[in-house]
Enzyme design. Structure first.
Site, PDB file in Angstrom:
ATOM      1  N   ASP A  45       0.732  -1.151  -0.071  1.00  0.00           N
ATOM      2  CA  ASP A  45      -0.032   0.000   0.067  1.00  0.00           C
ATOM      3  C   ASP A  45       0.958   1.307   0.002  1.00  0.00           C
ATOM      4  O   ASP A  45       0.317   2.413  -0.125  1.00  0.00           O
ATOM      5  CB  ASP A  45      -1.130   0.104   1.011  1.00  0.00           C
ATOM      6  CG  ASP A  45      -0.336  -0.034   2.553  1.00  0.00           C
ATOM      7  OD1 ASP A  45       0.895  -0.069   2.433  1.00  0.00           O
ATOM      8  OD2 ASP A  45      -0.996  -0.090   3.409  1.00  0.00           O
ATOM      9  N   SER A  46       2.351   1.042  -0.044  1.00  0.00           N
ATOM     10  CA  SER A  46       3.176   2.227  -0.311  1.00  0.00           C
ATOM     11  C   SER A  46       3.054   2.735  -1.656  1.00  0.00           C
ATOM     12  O   SER A  46       3.494   3.838  -1.976  1.00  0.00           O
ATOM     13  CB  SER A  46       4.813   1.696  -0.168  1.00  0.00           C
ATOM     14  OG  SER A  46       4.738   0.425  -0.892  1.00  0.00           O
ATOM     15  N   ASP A  84      -0.940  -6.070   0.061  1.00  0.00           N
ATOM     16  CA  ASP A  84      -1.269  -5.395   1.425  1.00  0.00           C
ATOM     17  C   ASP A  84      -2.673  -5.477   1.712  1.00  0.00           C
ATOM     18  O   ASP A  84      -3.271  -5.081   0.397  1.00  0.00           O
ATOM     19  CB  ASP A  84      -0.601  -4.166   1.488  1.00  0.00           C
ATOM     20  CG  ASP A  84       0.614  -4.248   2.284  1.00  0.00           C
ATOM     21  OD1 ASP A  84       0.930  -4.806   3.266  1.00  0.00           O
ATOM     22  OD2 ASP A  84       1.398  -3.119   2.043  1.00  0.00           O
ATOM     23  N   LYS A 112      -0.865  -9.474   3.695  1.00  0.00           N
ATOM     24  CA  LYS A 112      -0.288  -8.668   4.927  1.00  0.00           C
ATOM     25  C   LYS A 112      -1.051  -7.797   5.555  1.00  0.00           C
ATOM     26  O   LYS A 112      -1.692  -6.717   5.087  1.00  0.00           O
ATOM     27  CB  LYS A 112       0.969  -8.071   4.498  1.00  0.00           C
ATOM     28  CG  LYS A 112       1.837  -7.482   5.448  1.00  0.00           C
ATOM     29  CD  LYS A 112       3.063  -7.017   4.985  1.00  0.00           C
ATOM     30  CE  LYS A 112       3.247  -5.774   4.165  1.00  0.00           C
ATOM     31  NZ  LYS A 112       2.775  -4.643   5.022  1.00  0.00           N
ATOM     32  N   GLU A 114      -1.454  -5.107   9.068  1.00  0.00           N
ATOM     33  CA  GLU A 114      -0.531  -4.401  10.372  1.00  0.00           C
ATOM     34  C   GLU A 114      -1.288  -4.744  11.515  1.00  0.00           C
ATOM     35  O   GLU A 114      -2.521  -4.386  11.644  1.00  0.00           O
ATOM     36  CB  GLU A 114      -0.389  -3.059  10.034  1.00  0.00           C
ATOM     37  CG  GLU A 114       0.279  -2.900   8.588  1.00  0.00           C
ATOM     38  CD  GLU A 114       0.505  -1.298   8.380  1.00  0.00           C
ATOM     39  OE1 GLU A 114       0.775  -0.675   7.183  1.00  0.00           O
ATOM     40  OE2 GLU A 114       0.070  -0.438   9.257  1.00  0.00           O
ATOM     41  N   GLU A 181       9.166  -3.521  10.981  1.00  0.00           N
ATOM     42  CA  GLU A 181       9.628  -2.262  10.690  1.00  0.00           C
ATOM     43  C   GLU A 181      10.098  -1.272  11.672  1.00  0.00           C
ATOM     44  O   GLU A 181       9.277  -1.211  12.460  1.00  0.00           O
ATOM     45  CB  GLU A 181       8.399  -1.598   9.679  1.00  0.00           C
ATOM     46  CG  GLU A 181       8.916  -0.484   8.934  1.00  0.00           C
ATOM     47  CD  GLU A 181       7.965   0.179   8.008  1.00  0.00           C
ATOM     48  OE1 GLU A 181       8.128   1.292   7.321  1.00  0.00           O
ATOM     49  OE2 GLU A 181       6.773  -0.477   7.663  1.00  0.00           O
TER      50      GLU A 181
END
Length: 263
Positions: A45-46, A84, A112, A114, A181
């Protein structure tokens, strides 16, 4: 490249062999990354920052992630495709199931997410239904507003203990990979030793089982990069050469160094 699976990465960890993950958002770069020898491609999602020009990943939607996952998966050539789950696409297990299913059907082989222990139930349900999960701890960019910015996490004993506890619990819940991270190198090494699943670092020092970088960062295209970023275009004539240099450096243990790490 022979098809890379979660089992492949687990065997590499057991053998003490480093592996590589690089972000990609389209077919052309997915092909370049896979041909360079990276075992995994993260459709991150960067893209909200490096493609769309936002200052965070929060505006990224499921439509965006599904589209880019489709593009990447068509050219991954055996690399494991991780997609993501974007901001607020998994607030509960039912929504997580629906959205993760969408990404898997778009071509991802793993999603993925978070977050720590609050995700355990969701992870268990996804894995039980055939959706592999990569967890993400430390600096979690989707929580940038509650974290107070892009800051190193886990520097105090209390924070470090919490991150380790989260890592153990989400592993026990069924996560197959973990991204750490922006945490101190010593904490990342400790977690990597204690978990039997592969740990992928970004700004987490040299002691993890693998490294991931945003493609645009390793190509020197991003302004105001973090200390853990190295420009691999330096000394190279082609993008392909730069990506191969990153892959080679990670596998040889030459990147990251202590100067790329946080204490």
């Amino acid at each position: 490249m022979a098809k890379v699976t979660i089992s492949t990465l687990g065997k590499m960890k057991a053998a003490g062999e480093k592996f590589v993950c690089i972000t990609a958002y389209d077919a052309t770069f997915a092909r370049i990354v896979s041909e360079a020898g990276a075992e995994a491609i993260l459709v991150g999602d960067s893209l909200g920052m490096v493609l769309q020009g936002h200052d965070s990943t929060i505006p990224v939607t499921m439509d965006h992630m599904s589209y880019h996952t489709e593009c990447v998966s068509r050219a991954a050539n055996g690399a494991l495709v991780i997609a993501d789950m974007p901001f607020m696409s998994y607030p509960n297990s039912d929504q997580a199931m629906a959205n993760a299913t969408r990404l898997m059907q778009a071509g991802a082989q793993m999603v993925k997410m978070e977050g720590g222990t609050w995700l355990s139930n969701t992870i268990s349900k996804l894995v039980a239904r055939g959706i592999p999960v990569c967890a993400h701890l430390g600096l979690t960019p989707q929580s940038v507003n509650t974290l107070g910015g892009f800051k190193v996490q886990g520097r105090t004993p209390k924070e470090a203990k919490s991150i380790l506890a989260d890592a153990v619990e989400i592993k026990d819940a069924g996560a197959s990979l973990l991204v750490l991270e922006c945490v101190p190198a010593s904490l990342a090494s400790d977690i990597s030793r204690k978990l039997d699943i592969p740990v992928i670092g970004i700004g987490a020092g040299p002691g993890t089982d693998a490294q991931v970088l945003v493609l645009h960062d390793l190509l020197g295209l991003t302004e105001n990069t973090a200390r853990f970023v190295q420009n691999f275009m330096a000394g190279q004539n082609t993008i392909q050469g730069a990506v191969k240099a990153f892959v080679k450096a990670v596998k040889a243990g030459e990147y990251p160094t202590q100067e790329h790490s946080y204490q």
